[in-house]
Design a protein around this motif. Structure first.
Motif, PDB file in Angstrom:
ATOM      1  N   VAL A  17     -13.414 -34.156   9.264  1.00 52.92           N
ATOM      2  CA  VAL A  17     -12.707 -34.070   7.986  1.00 52.92           C
ATOM      3  C   VAL A  17     -11.207 -34.062   8.256  1.00 52.92           C
ATOM      4  O   VAL A  17     -10.707 -33.228   9.020  1.00 52.92           O
ATOM      5  CB  VAL A  17     -13.099 -32.801   7.199  1.00 52.92           C
ATOM      6  N   LEU A  18     -10.500 -34.989   7.619  1.00 48.54           N
ATOM      7  CA  LEU A  18      -9.042 -35.062   7.750  1.00 48.54           C
ATOM      8  C   LEU A  18      -8.396 -34.551   6.464  1.00 48.54           C
ATOM      9  O   LEU A  18      -8.830 -34.863   5.359  1.00 48.54           O
ATOM     10  CB  LEU A  18      -8.591 -36.499   7.987  1.00 48.54           C
ATOM     11  N   VAL A  19      -7.327 -33.768   6.630  1.00 49.35           N
ATOM     12  CA  VAL A  19      -6.589 -33.221   5.493  1.00 49.35           C
ATOM     13  C   VAL A  19      -5.125 -33.616   5.593  1.00 49.35           C
ATOM     14  O   VAL A  19      -4.507 -33.507   6.662  1.00 49.35           O
ATOM     15  CB  VAL A  19      -6.708 -31.683   5.448  1.00 49.35           C
ATOM     16  N   LEU A  20      -4.575 -34.081   4.485  1.00 48.63           N
ATOM     17  CA  LEU A  20      -3.133 -34.257   4.309  1.00 48.63           C
ATOM     18  C   LEU A  20      -2.720 -33.270   3.233  1.00 48.63           C
ATOM     19  O   LEU A  20      -3.189 -33.354   2.089  1.00 48.63           O
ATOM     20  CB  LEU A  20      -2.806 -35.685   3.881  1.00 48.63           C
ATOM     21  N   GLY A  21      -1.866 -32.302   3.591  1.00 48.72           N
ATOM     22  CA  GLY A  21      -1.551 -31.256   2.628  1.00 48.72           C
ATOM     23  C   GLY A  21      -0.107 -30.808   2.664  1.00 48.72           C
ATOM     24  O   GLY A  21       0.662 -31.167   3.562  1.00 48.72           O
ATOM     25  N   LEU A  22       0.267 -29.994   1.676  1.00 46.22           N
ATOM     26  CA  LEU A  22       1.601 -29.429   1.573  1.00 46.22           C
ATOM     27  C   LEU A  22       1.749 -28.311   2.598  1.00 46.22           C
ATOM     28  O   LEU A  22       1.032 -27.303   2.557  1.00 46.22           O
ATOM     29  CB  LEU A  22       1.859 -28.899   0.160  1.00 46.22           C
ATOM     30  N   GLY A  23       2.711 -28.472   3.513  1.00 50.38           N
ATOM     31  CA  GLY A  23       2.839 -27.545   4.620  1.00 50.38           C
ATOM     32  C   GLY A  23       3.228 -26.132   4.230  1.00 50.38           C
ATOM     33  O   GLY A  23       2.857 -25.169   4.907  1.00 50.38           O
ATOM     34  N   SER A  24       3.972 -25.974   3.141  1.00 47.72           N
ATOM     35  CA  SER A  24       4.411 -24.637   2.747  1.00 47.72           C
ATOM     36  C   SER A  24       3.253 -23.739   2.342  1.00 47.72           C
ATOM     37  O   SER A  24       3.375 -22.509   2.362  1.00 47.72           O
ATOM     38  CB  SER A  24       5.393 -24.737   1.571  1.00 47.72           C
ATOM     39  N   TRP A  25       2.128 -24.349   1.962  1.00 50.43           N
ATOM     40  CA  TRP A  25       1.041 -23.577   1.368  1.00 50.43           C
ATOM     41  C   TRP A  25      -0.283 -23.732   2.115  1.00 50.43           C
ATOM     42  O   TRP A  25      -1.305 -23.185   1.688  1.00 50.43           O
ATOM     43  CB  TRP A  25       0.830 -24.039  -0.084  1.00 50.43           C
ATOM     44  N   ILE A  26      -0.302 -24.446   3.240  1.00 48.47           N
ATOM     45  CA  ILE A  26      -1.562 -24.863   3.844  1.00 48.47           C
ATOM     46  C   ILE A  26      -2.413 -23.685   4.303  1.00 48.47           C
ATOM     47  O   ILE A  26      -3.633 -23.783   4.383  1.00 48.47           O
ATOM     48  CB  ILE A  26      -1.294 -25.844   5.020  1.00 48.47           C
ATOM     49  N   ASP A  27      -1.797 -22.528   4.584  1.00 45.82           N
ATOM     50  CA  ASP A  27      -2.563 -21.381   5.064  1.00 45.82           C
ATOM     51  C   ASP A  27      -2.931 -20.404   3.949  1.00 45.82           C
ATOM     52  O   ASP A  27      -3.559 -19.370   4.210  1.00 45.82           O
ATOM     53  CB  ASP A  27      -1.779 -20.640   6.146  1.00 45.82           C
ATOM     54  N   LEU A  28      -2.581 -20.726   2.707  1.00 42.84           N
ATOM     55  CA  LEU A  28      -2.784 -19.780   1.610  1.00 42.84           C
ATOM     56  C   LEU A  28      -4.056 -20.023   0.814  1.00 42.84           C
ATOM     57  O   LEU A  28      -4.362 -19.269  -0.108  1.00 42.84           O
ATOM     58  CB  LEU A  28      -1.574 -19.812   0.673  1.00 42.84           C
ATOM     59  N   TRP A  29      -4.816 -21.061   1.144  1.00 39.33           N
ATOM     60  CA  TRP A  29      -6.050 -21.352   0.398  1.00 39.33           C
ATOM     61  C   TRP A  29      -7.006 -20.161   0.343  1.00 39.33           C
ATOM     62  O   TRP A  29      -7.559 -19.866  -0.734  1.00 39.33           O
ATOM     63  CB  TRP A  29      -6.744 -22.564   1.006  1.00 39.33           C
ATOM     64  N   PRO A  30      -7.257 -19.437   1.457  1.00 40.66           N
ATOM     65  CA  PRO A  30      -8.220 -18.324   1.387  1.00 40.66           C
ATOM     66  C   PRO A  30      -7.798 -17.234   0.414  1.00 40.66           C
ATOM     67  O   PRO A  30      -8.664 -16.525  -0.124  1.00 40.66           O
ATOM     68  CB  PRO A  30      -8.251 -17.805   2.829  1.00 40.66           C
ATOM     69  N   GLU A  31      -6.491 -17.070   0.180  1.00 41.90           N
ATOM     70  CA  GLU A  31      -6.031 -16.041  -0.748  1.00 41.90           C
ATOM     71  C   GLU A  31      -6.392 -16.379  -2.195  1.00 41.90           C
ATOM     72  O   GLU A  31      -6.385 -15.503  -3.064  1.00 41.90           O
ATOM     73  CB  GLU A  31      -4.519 -15.853  -0.617  1.00 41.90           C
ATOM     74  N   LEU A  32      -6.696 -17.668  -2.437  1.00 41.43           N
ATOM     75  CA  LEU A  32      -7.028 -18.112  -3.789  1.00 41.43           C
ATOM     76  C   LEU A  32      -8.526 -18.289  -4.000  1.00 41.43           C
ATOM     77  O   LEU A  32      -8.969 -18.642  -5.097  1.00 41.43           O
ATOM     78  CB  LEU A  32      -6.314 -19.434  -4.086  1.00 41.43           C
ATOM     79  N   GLY A  33      -9.309 -18.076  -2.940  1.00 46.13           N
ATOM     80  CA  GLY A  33     -10.757 -18.250  -3.060  1.00 46.13           C
ATOM     81  C   GLY A  33     -11.361 -18.748  -1.763  1.00 46.13           C
ATOM     82  O   GLY A  33     -11.178 -18.160  -0.706  1.00 46.13           O
ATOM     83  N   ALA A  34     -12.057 -19.879  -1.825  1.00 44.06           N
ATOM     84  CA  ALA A  34     -12.738 -20.425  -0.649  1.00 44.06           C
ATOM     85  C   ALA A  34     -11.719 -20.938   0.370  1.00 44.06           C
ATOM     86  O   ALA A  34     -10.633 -21.407  -0.001  1.00 44.06           O
ATOM     87  CB  ALA A  34     -13.667 -21.562  -1.062  1.00 44.06           C
ATOM     88  N   PRO A  35     -12.032 -20.862   1.666  1.00 47.68           N
ATOM     89  CA  PRO A  35     -11.121 -21.395   2.680  1.00 47.68           C
ATOM     90  C   PRO A  35     -10.983 -22.911   2.574  1.00 47.68           C
ATOM     91  O   PRO A  35     -11.831 -23.589   1.966  1.00 47.68           O
ATOM     92  CB  PRO A  35     -11.788 -20.986   4.000  1.00 47.68           C
ATOM     93  N   LEU A  36      -9.920 -23.428   3.160  1.00 46.78           N
ATOM     94  CA  LEU A  36      -9.655 -24.858   3.084  1.00 46.78           C
ATOM     95  C   LEU A  36     -10.797 -25.666   3.676  1.00 46.78           C
ATOM     96  O   LEU A  36     -11.167 -26.715   3.132  1.00 46.78           O
ATOM     97  CB  LEU A  36      -8.344 -25.185   3.803  1.00 46.78           C
ATOM     98  N   SER A  37     -11.383 -25.203   4.781  1.00 46.39           N
ATOM     99  CA  SER A  37     -12.453 -25.964   5.427  1.00 46.39           C
ATOM    100  C   SER A  37     -13.617 -26.203   4.479  1.00 46.39           C
ATOM    101  O   SER A  37     -14.197 -27.295   4.464  1.00 46.39           O
ATOM    102  CB  SER A  37     -12.937 -25.236   6.686  1.00 46.39           C
ATOM    103  N   GLU A  38     -13.961 -25.203   3.679  1.00 48.41           N
ATOM    104  CA  GLU A  38     -15.078 -25.337   2.737  1.00 48.41           C
ATOM    105  C   GLU A  38     -14.733 -26.343   1.638  1.00 48.41           C
ATOM    106  O   GLU A  38     -15.532 -27.204   1.283  1.00 48.41           O
ATOM    107  CB  GLU A  38     -15.403 -23.973   2.141  1.00 48.41           C
ATOM    108  N   ARG A  39     -13.554 -26.222   1.082  1.00 43.32           N
ATOM    109  CA  ARG A  39     -13.142 -27.132   0.009  1.00 43.32           C
ATOM    110  C   ARG A  39     -12.996 -28.559   0.527  1.00 43.32           C
ATOM    111  O   ARG A  39     -13.433 -29.517  -0.116  1.00 43.32           O
ATOM    112  CB  ARG A  39     -11.819 -26.662  -0.585  1.00 43.32           C
ATOM    113  N   ALA A  40     -12.342 -28.698   1.703  1.00 41.67           N
ATOM    114  CA  ALA A  40     -12.122 -30.025   2.266  1.00 41.67           C
ATOM    115  C   ALA A  40     -13.438 -30.672   2.669  1.00 41.67           C
ATOM    116  O   ALA A  40     -13.631 -31.884   2.492  1.00 41.67           O
ATOM    117  CB  ALA A  40     -11.185 -29.930   3.469  1.00 41.67           C
ATOM    118  N   GLY A  41     -14.357 -29.881   3.224  1.00 43.97           N
ATOM    119  CA  GLY A  41     -15.647 -30.423   3.613  1.00 43.97           C
ATOM    120  C   GLY A  41     -16.421 -30.975   2.430  1.00 43.97           C
ATOM    121  O   GLY A  41     -17.046 -32.041   2.511  1.00 43.97           O
TER     122      GLY A  41
END
Length: 281
Positions: A17-41
């Protein structure tokens, strides 16, 4: 595409899985719910898609897991700085083009992040340390600049730091020591209105900082780092160019399409086309 492309490097995607994302916020996904890996997958399993949760935004697509993926860019001269800036960002996904016809597939759009963009593995990015995280090595750089920076250097020592973070600094200090030194410089500087002209910052050795630092000398501010066993790419943005052309981002409708397209040789590429301002060629 007819534009000449330049190589920016390569990334690896062990998870497929490849992700292109906004660098300022890339580590904040888990604070909003599911981790990025789950959403991106989930998005990649559906053939690719756009992800957005408050300020966090990214596009995720399926990609080959067993080979480096080439990242390239086409450029155009910025009418703000006159330097080359990215007009098209392209990632070869290492997968065949299987759709009927050659029409591009629109996945969504992304704004240009003032803090830069990140290209990396959907699972590897779960351990990415963003700009406000604690560094894995426990170290930070203290950087100071301004009208009286040389006076600060004479008082506090240090060495020349790479542009744009210079001119002076003290690298590789324990975070607590770095923060103490920064406070001492601020006290020595005095009040902002009548004190000495010196600005100071503490730059923790996060993955965000390492990526931006790696790209400082690249003409398009592209720098590679290893995170979570994956090779990832950070892409910075010239502050003047961003302020004049991209400031406001999605809130101002300044977003740019992300597509899946054929590479003309049977393969698939992810393409982000950064359109010029309205009325500009």
């Amino acid at each position: 595409m007819s534009e000449p492309f330049v190589d920016l490097g390569s990334v690896t995607t062990p998870s497929g899985v490849l992700v292109l994302g906004l660098g300022s916020w890339i580590d904040l996904w888990p604070e909003l719910g599911a981790p990025l890996s789950e959403r991106a997958g989930a998005a990649a399993a559906a053939g690719g898609g756009h992800l957005r949760d408050e300020e966090c935004e990214a596009v995720a697509v399926p990609a080959a897991a067993g080979r480096p993926l080439r990242v390239r860019a086409a450029t155009a001269p910025s009418w703000v700085t006159e330097d080359p800036v990215i007009s098209v960002l392209e990632v070869g996904l290492g997968l065949p083009w299987t759709r009927a016809g050659d029409a591009p597939v629109l996945l969504g759009d992304l704004p240009v992040d003032r803090g830069g963009m990140v290209i990396g593995d959907g699972s590897g990015l779960d351990v990415w340390r963003g700009m406000h995280a604690e560094p894995a090595d426990g170290l930070a750089d203290v950087i100071y600049w301004g009208l009286h920076a040389d006076d600060a250097h004479a008082r506090f020592g240090g060495q020349r730091m790479p542009s744009p973070h210079g001119p002076w600094g003290r690298p590789d200090l324990p975070v607590a020591e770095a923060e103490t030194l920064a406070t001492e410089i601020e006290v020595w500087r005095g009040g902002l209105g009548s004190g000495r002209g010196v600005a100071v910052s503490v730059e923790r050795h996060t993955d965000f900082y390492r990526a931006m630092q790696a790209g400082e000398k690249h003409p398009l501010l592209a720098g590679a780092v290893e995170v979570g066993g994956c090779r990832m790419l950070g892409i910075g943005w010239d502050p003047s160019d961003h302020s004049m052309l991209h400031r406001g981002g999605r809130a101002e409708g300044l977003v740019h399409p992300v597509t899946l397209e054929t590479d003309g040789a049977g393969g698939t590429v992810l393409r982000w086309t950064i359109r010029p301002p309205e009325g500009e060629e």
